[in-house]
Design a protein around this motif. Structure first.
Motif, PDB file in Angstrom:
ATOM      1  N   ASP A  51      43.816 -48.343  57.274  1.00  0.00           N
ATOM      2  CA  ASP A  51      44.071 -49.259  56.193  1.00  0.00           C
ATOM      3  C   ASP A  51      44.509 -48.517  54.906  1.00  0.00           C
ATOM      4  O   ASP A  51      45.660 -48.909  54.158  1.00  0.00           O
ATOM      5  CB  ASP A  51      42.812 -50.034  55.612  1.00  0.00           C
ATOM      6  N   ASP A  55      48.380 -49.092  53.153  1.00  0.00           N
ATOM      7  CA  ASP A  55      48.311 -49.335  51.625  1.00  0.00           C
ATOM      8  C   ASP A  55      49.101 -48.204  51.101  1.00  0.00           C
ATOM      9  O   ASP A  55      50.053 -48.508  50.007  1.00  0.00           O
ATOM     10  CB  ASP A  55      46.871 -49.407  50.975  1.00  0.00           C
ATOM     11  N   HIS A  77      43.779 -56.811  49.203  1.00  0.00           N
ATOM     12  CA  HIS A  77      43.829 -56.129  50.234  1.00  0.00           C
ATOM     13  C   HIS A  77      42.717 -56.817  51.016  1.00  0.00           C
ATOM     14  O   HIS A  77      41.549 -56.559  50.440  1.00  0.00           O
ATOM     15  CB  HIS A  77      43.725 -54.513  50.012  1.00  0.00           C
TER      16      HIS A  77
END
Length: 605
Positions: A51, A55, A77
């Protein structure tokens, strides 16, 4: 003999004994905290993964356009808007070239700041300034251990988890300010001031984690059990509901929410009760602890039930006696409501992944606030008992440390092994990126989308960000330029493997020219009395074609050195050569001052 000792002398001896025990307990707690910080100093991730990498790629794509950057900063998110974490990441680009050290530093500073606020403005403010030095040390070390603990490595050392420390800090500030106000006797002006502060904290929390509404919910619950004016309680309740609705409408859950009340209850109990326990091995590929999953889950369920019952029980008592427990208990109750609400919200959205998800270590640092809340409530309640009025915190802290210290020491023995393995694997995968090695297994340790991984590397490499800022050289550079500033040193070690990676194990991420291979061996620098940090492989023309790090244990090293070694001395990495395989290897010390040359593959220096 005791007949000749006065009562005053006996009392003085008793006080000295208690003070000595307090210092010993505080020292043990502080030692675990110090060991946790030292371990973090020595271990860090080389590249974002999963993740975090996704991002960061969104962040890099948004950088050229200010409007796109602002949209990215406030975008969700999963169920969370993590703008505060992203701002820290933005600062890290300038401070540490995107290596994500800022996130880890800020996380630990916020955890320490949270502990100090509780120590100074909650406990000492309520217990009085005449508390002795040994007692102060005990209180401070006990609180700090709840925040900087080896069981919280997921939050402390993983850069992308900074939001948990930020949210904990916000909840503690809100609870501290609320507890320092006599809620049942506030004037309209004081109510307005408190409301503005809580709203400001709630806004910041909205851009930190999805459980942001817990701030106003806990404030409303605390005002209700403290019998504040009905209008103020109603206003807080309305604002809490409105905030909850806004968050639910503007974000989307990952997967289908759970509706089974039994699963939700079990998940929540594990969430509240498991911050210092572990049931599953991730991110380690192997189990390194003893208790069975069933035993651990049962124990966590008992701890979780204690957190819930403390919150409910004290809330009922406070309804009967609005000022019962004082400010310490008020603080504890508000923190407990934050954690209880968060646990239930997490169960609603995550129980679909199984109830053991509630014990996921990424929740541990925030869930540990529940244990803090229990301790604060019982200190406040103990002050109401005549037998404990002189030192109400002592029996509570004694019980807390009897439980927490063994779990923390066991956690250090377990978690350091697990997270070192994870960090070592991350370094190995990062070396594949650094050398443009299309090794499927290692690259997928970072990210499974090959096209996006390639895009990410294409951005950071020419700008010298991330892993490309960790080394003062690149593939193909002349080795003499790297060695010029280093002094030769004697060492022991050897090259054990130079193996071409099979075609079926390669991906199409980089498609770089040459033959991709694995290199490994072991090394020990005599003068440094430590393994080298980096191994560089060169071809026949003295061009750098491979890099390795000391990321593995080595039975060969122990055999040749004639002793057991409690750290990595085995190095592993990659090489990419055009023409013959690497012809020479050099070990570079961590301080950047020394170098040692190896013999040919198969020989030992």
């Amino acid at each position: 003999m005791t007949d000749f000792v006065s009562d005053g002398d006996q009392r003085a001896a008793g006080r000295h004994l208690v003070a000595a025990i307090e210092v010993i307990a505080a020292t043990l707690a502080a030692s675990v905290v110090a060991a946790t910080l030292i371990w973090q100093w020595r271990h860090y991730f080389a590249m974002p993964f999963y993740d975090d990498l996704f991002d960061r790629l969104r962040f890099y794509r948004a950088l050229p356009d200010m409007q796109a950057l602002l949209a990215y900063l406030i975008s969700p998110h999963n169920e969370h808007r993590i703008m505060t974490t992203r701002l820290i990441a933005l600062a890290d680009e300038s401070l540490f070239s995107g290596r994500e050290h800022t996130q880890v530093i800020v996380t630990n500073l916020l955890q320490a700041a949270s502990a100090y606020i509780i120590y100074r403005f909650v406990f000492l403010a309520e217990l009085g300034r005449d508390v002795g030095v040994s007692r102060r040390l005990l209180i401070g070390a006990s609180i700090l251990l709840l925040f900087i603990n080896p069981n919280h490595f997921y939050t402390l050392v993983v850069p992308f988890q900074a939001q948990h420390a930020i949210m904990a800090f916000l909840a503690i500030v809100a609870a501290t300010i609320t507890s320092r106000t006599t809620l049942s006797e506030m004037s309209p002006r004081e109510q307005s001031r408190l409301l503005i502060i809580l709203l400001g904290i709630a806004v910041v929390a909205t851009f930190t984690l999805g459980n942001a509404p817990a701030i106003l919910i806990s404030a409303a619950a605390t005002a209700f059990v403290s019998r504040c004016r009905r209008g103020f309680v109603a206003l807080l309740a309305v604002l809490a509901v409105a905030h909850t609705v806004i968050v639910l409408v503007t974000t989307h859950a990952v997967g289908a929410p759970a509706h089974d009340p039994v699963k939700i209850a079990k998940f929540a109990l594990l969430y509240w009760g498991a911050p210092f326990l572990r049931f599953e091995s991730w991110p380690s590929p192997y189990v390194t602890w003893g208790p069975s999953e069933r035993v651990g889950a049962d124990l966590a369920g008992v701890f979780g039930a204690g957190v819930l019952l403390t919150a409910v029980g004290f809330g009922l008592l406070r309804l009967l006696r609005p000022r019962f427990g004082g400010r310490v208990a008020t603080f504890g109750f508000m923190i407990l409501v934050v954690v209880v609400v968060t646990g239930l919200a997490g169960a609603y959205s995550r129980a679909q992944f199984g109830i053991l998800e509630g014990a996921n270590k990424k929740y541990a640092s925030f869930a540990a606030l529940g244990w803090l809340g229990v301790a604060a409530v019982f200190v406040g309640v103990a002050r109401e008992r005549p037998a404990f009025q002189r030192r109400p915190e002592l029996p509570v802290l004694a019980v807390l440390l009897v439980v927490i210290l063994p779990l923390s020491i066991l956690g250090y023995m377990r978690e350091t092994r697990i997270w070192q393995k994870m960090i070592d694997r991350n370094w190995e995968a990062s070396l594949a990126v650094f050398l443009h090695i299309d090794d499927h297994g290692h690259l997928h340790d970072l990210y499974t989308d090959e096209a996006e991984l390639r895009t990410f590397v294409a951005y950071i490499e020419p700008r010298g960000r991330g892993i490309f800022s960790d080394f003062p050289f690149r593939w193909g550079d002349d080795i003499q330029a790297v060695l010029a500033a280093r002094r030769p040193e004697s060492c022991r070690g050897g090259v054990e493997q130079i193996t071409q990676i099979p075609a079926q194990d390669l991906t199409d991420v980089f498609k770089a020219p040459g033959t991709a291979g694995l290199i490994s061996g072991w090394a020990w620098m005599q003068k440094e009395y430590a393994p080298p940090e980096t191994i560089v492989a060169v071809d026949g023309q003295n061009h750098i074609v491979g890099v390795a790090r000391t990321t593995r244990t080595s039975a060969s090293a122990e055999e040749w050195l004639g002793q057991k070694i409690d750290q990595n001395v085995g190095w592993f990495g990659f090489a990419r050569w055009v023409g013959p395989p690497p012809a020479a290897f050099f070990a570079l010390s961590a301080d950047g001052e020394h170098v040692c040359a190896f013999g040919p593959p198969g020989s030992i220096r």
